[in-house]
Enzyme design. Structure first.
Site, PDB file in Angstrom:
ATOM      1  N   CYS A  25     -12.407 -12.701 -24.819  1.00 29.15           N
ATOM      2  CA  CYS A  25     -11.169 -12.780 -24.041  1.00 29.15           C
ATOM      3  C   CYS A  25     -10.262 -11.602 -24.410  1.00 29.15           C
ATOM      4  CB  CYS A  25     -10.491 -14.120 -24.331  1.00 29.15           C
ATOM      5  SG  CYS A  25      -8.753 -14.213 -23.891  1.00 29.15           S
ATOM      6  N   CYS A  48      -6.998 -12.385 -26.231  1.00 33.61           N
ATOM      7  CA  CYS A  48      -7.292 -12.966 -27.551  1.00 33.61           C
ATOM      8  C   CYS A  48      -7.607 -11.865 -28.548  1.00 33.61           C
ATOM      9  CB  CYS A  48      -8.473 -13.933 -27.469  1.00 33.61           C
ATOM     10  SG  CYS A  48      -8.243 -15.294 -26.309  1.00 33.61           S
TER      11      CYS A  48
END
Length: 229
Positions: A158, A161
């Site tokens: 991600c 992230c």
């Protein structure tokens, strides 16, 4: 350039040619060599299900067909660094690459033929094995039961992230009394549902099992620290 072209038309043609010149599609071997260069961002624009069935090592993921997800995650890529992009056969990555070039990305390289060509060339993929066992809701509740706990709901593929990782590490070094509990955003669906985490990343603070703060997306170190108060 033809001297009889009107200046405005000439500029439009020049701009179109310049944009086309930036488009780059390469074969599997060239793509593989390219992603080994420093600072390259490897981007998989297939669905999460396709990604989990097998992907190139180190790839970030955003579903191009999910416009909201794609728009959210692509903003965390660095426009000044090369992006090497792929999908299943090349259609989605071509469309995504075109959008990225039109929106300021300096170098976007597509893999001709996508994952299908990669497999045909005998290249290895990551993932595709039996899914990991999910973290149980009971196990999660036990993990947050005592003391100060920061729950990080995220995934290594991600983009936001990954952008948060150095901030998170800096926070943990400065506040060693806080324990970190990671929830895998691609696997631990039952826990995510139980704590109503719908966005990656999501950060939730607990004190002795009670939620005391929550933030979603990319946040600053100061915002993380503010959740403790």
């Amino acid at each position: 350039m033809n001297k009889y072209l009107k200046p405005g038309l000439a500029m439009m043609i020049f701009a179109s040619l310049s944009l086309a010149a930036k488009a780059q599609e390469v074969d599997v071997i060239t793509f593989e060599k390219g992603v080994q260069q420093p600072a390259v961002q490897l981007f998989d624009v297939r669905t999460a299900k396709e990604f989990n069935a097998g992907h190139l090592a180190g790839a970030l993921q955003a579903d191009y067909t999910d416009k909201k997800e794609f728009a959210h995650r692509v903003q965390y890529l660095d426009k000044q660094k090369p992006v090497y992009i792929y999908c299943l056969s090349g259609g989605r990555s071509a469309a995504a690459a075109k959008w990225m070039r039109e929106n300021g990305f300096s170098k976007v390289v597509e893999m001709e033929g996508g994952i299908l060509a990669w497999k045909q060339a005998g290249k290895a993929l990551e993932g595709g094995a039996k899914p990991e066992e999910q973290l149980s809701v009971a196990g999660f509740r036990q993990a947050i039961q005592k003391g100060l706990v920061l729950v990080d709901v995220g995934a290594p593929w991600c983009p936001p992230c990954r952008k948060m990782e150095p901030v998170l590490q800096e926070f943990l070094q400065a506040h060693q009394q806080v324990r970190l509990v990671k929830v895998d955003g691609g696997n631990d669906q039952q826990v995510m549902q139980s704590i109503r985490a719908h966005t990656l990343p999501t950060f939730v603070f607990y004190e002795d099992g009670k939620e005391t703060g929550r933030k979603e997306g990319v946040i600053s170190l100061q915002e993380l620290e503010g959740m403790m108060k």
